[in-house]
Design an enzyme around this catalytic site. Structure first.
Site, PDB file in Angstrom:
ATOM      1  N   HIS A   1       0.827  -1.212   0.000  1.00 39.47           N
ATOM      2  CA  HIS A   1       0.000   0.000   0.000  1.00 39.47           C
ATOM      3  C   HIS A   1       0.864   1.266   0.000  1.00 39.47           C
ATOM      4  O   HIS A   1       0.367   2.333  -0.317  1.00 39.47           O
ATOM      5  CB  HIS A   1      -0.900  -0.024   1.236  1.00 39.47           C
ATOM      6  CG  HIS A   1      -2.319   0.363   0.992  1.00 39.47           C
ATOM      7  ND1 HIS A   1      -2.927   0.365  -0.242  1.00 39.47           N
ATOM      8  CD2 HIS A   1      -3.284   0.764   1.863  1.00 39.47           C
ATOM      9  CE1 HIS A   1      -4.197   0.749  -0.118  1.00 39.47           C
ATOM     10  NE2 HIS A   1      -4.428   0.994   1.142  1.00 39.47           N
TER      11      HIS A   1
ATOM     12  N   ASN B   1      -7.044   6.599   4.048  1.00 34.76           N
ATOM     13  CA  ASN B   1      -8.476   6.874   3.907  1.00 34.76           C
ATOM     14  C   ASN B   1      -8.843   8.346   3.964  1.00 34.76           C
ATOM     15  O   ASN B   1      -9.986   8.705   3.692  1.00 34.76           O
ATOM     16  CB  ASN B   1      -9.258   6.108   4.975  1.00 34.76           C
ATOM     17  CG  ASN B   1      -9.125   4.607   4.811  1.00 34.76           C
ATOM     18  OD1 ASN B   1      -8.518   4.118   3.862  1.00 34.76           O
ATOM     19  ND2 ASN B   1      -9.678   3.871   5.746  1.00 34.76           N
TER      20      ASN B   1
ATOM     21  N   ASP C   1      -0.919   2.511  -5.483  1.00 32.89           N
ATOM     22  CA  ASP C   1      -0.832   1.063  -5.679  1.00 32.89           C
ATOM     23  C   ASP C   1      -2.102   0.575  -6.366  1.00 32.89           C
ATOM     24  O   ASP C   1      -3.167   1.149  -6.190  1.00 32.89           O
ATOM     25  CB  ASP C   1      -0.646   0.351  -4.331  1.00 32.89           C
ATOM     26  CG  ASP C   1      -1.775   0.634  -3.351  1.00 32.89           C
ATOM     27  OD1 ASP C   1      -2.588  -0.264  -3.114  1.00 32.89           O
ATOM     28  OD2 ASP C   1      -1.847   1.765  -2.820  1.00 32.89           O
TER      29      ASP C   1
ATOM     30  N   ASN D   1      -9.335   3.180  -1.317  1.00 35.25           N
ATOM     31  CA  ASN D   1      -9.846   4.164  -0.365  1.00 35.25           C
ATOM     32  C   ASN D   1      -9.160   5.526  -0.458  1.00 35.25           C
ATOM     33  O   ASN D   1      -9.796   6.557  -0.229  1.00 35.25           O
ATOM     34  CB  ASN D   1      -9.757   3.628   1.061  1.00 35.25           C
ATOM     35  CG  ASN D   1     -10.769   2.517   1.301  1.00 35.25           C
ATOM     36  OD1 ASN D   1     -11.826   2.475   0.676  1.00 35.25           O
ATOM     37  ND2 ASN D   1     -10.440   1.595   2.182  1.00 35.25           N
TER      38      ASN D   1
END
Length: 187
Positions: free
Chosen positions: A20, A66, A91, A112
């Protein structure tokens, strides 16, 4: 001309080399190649890269994935950067490990960070450089997969791909998105 280059990731040592955080790693490599260092600022770590009369503001948001849109909006407004000069490095599960795709716009595809940027900016009409992380995980294992590290054989591929991602970022700022997509998306 100013550009905002945002590498998505999560702050904290526990996330440092996770899939991530590939956006952070691309920006770290860009900064290191020019002997630049990030400084902590509002909503993230930043540094300025000068490139042939252009200023690239590199941003690694400290908002966690997020809430990435908060950092993007703040720095776009603070530095008066137009939407067409925004590039988000992210990613992507839909691409094989190390595959790179530059897009002028697009859906968040369930990511997100991109979802929050779209919510905050009110558009998905910003450029993104998608960095493939693969999708070799069992059903229901997506979170553990993206928050996991690359196995050694994949990690060995990353330096070359991260360097190539840096070339794409520089080309985006110097040649524009269309020429850059033509040059790099087919390779």
């Amino acid at each position: 001309m100013k550009y905002l280059i945002v590498g998505l990731g999560n702050i904290g040592s526990e996330y440092e080399n996770t899939r991530h955080n590939i956006g952070f790693r691309v920006l770290d490599a860009l900064a290191k190649a020019s002997n630049l260092f990030f400084t902590d600022a509002r909503y993230g770590a930043v540094c300025e890269l000068r490139l042939k009369g252009r200023t690239l503001l590199l941003l690694k948001p400290s908002t966690y994935m997020n809430l990435s849109g908060n950092a993007v909006r703040y720095w776009m407004q603070k530095e008066n950067i137009p939407l067409e000069n925004l590039l988000v490095v992210v990613d992507d599960l839909a691409l094989p490990v190390g595959a790179l795709r530059l897009k002028p716009r697009g859906s968040d595809a369930g990511h997100n960070g991109l979802k929050h940027i779209r919510q905050i900016l009110g558009t998905d009409g910003y450029a993104r450089l998608r960095f493939g992380i693969g999708n070799d995980f069992p059903r229901g294992g997506q979170v553990d997969f993206v928050l996991g590290t690359f196995p050694p054989e994949e990690e060995a591929l990353l330096p070359e791909k991260i360097e190539r991602a840096g070339e794409i970022v520089r080309s985006f700022c110097l040649a524009g998105i269309q020429l850059t997509m033509n040059q790099y998306n087919n390779k």
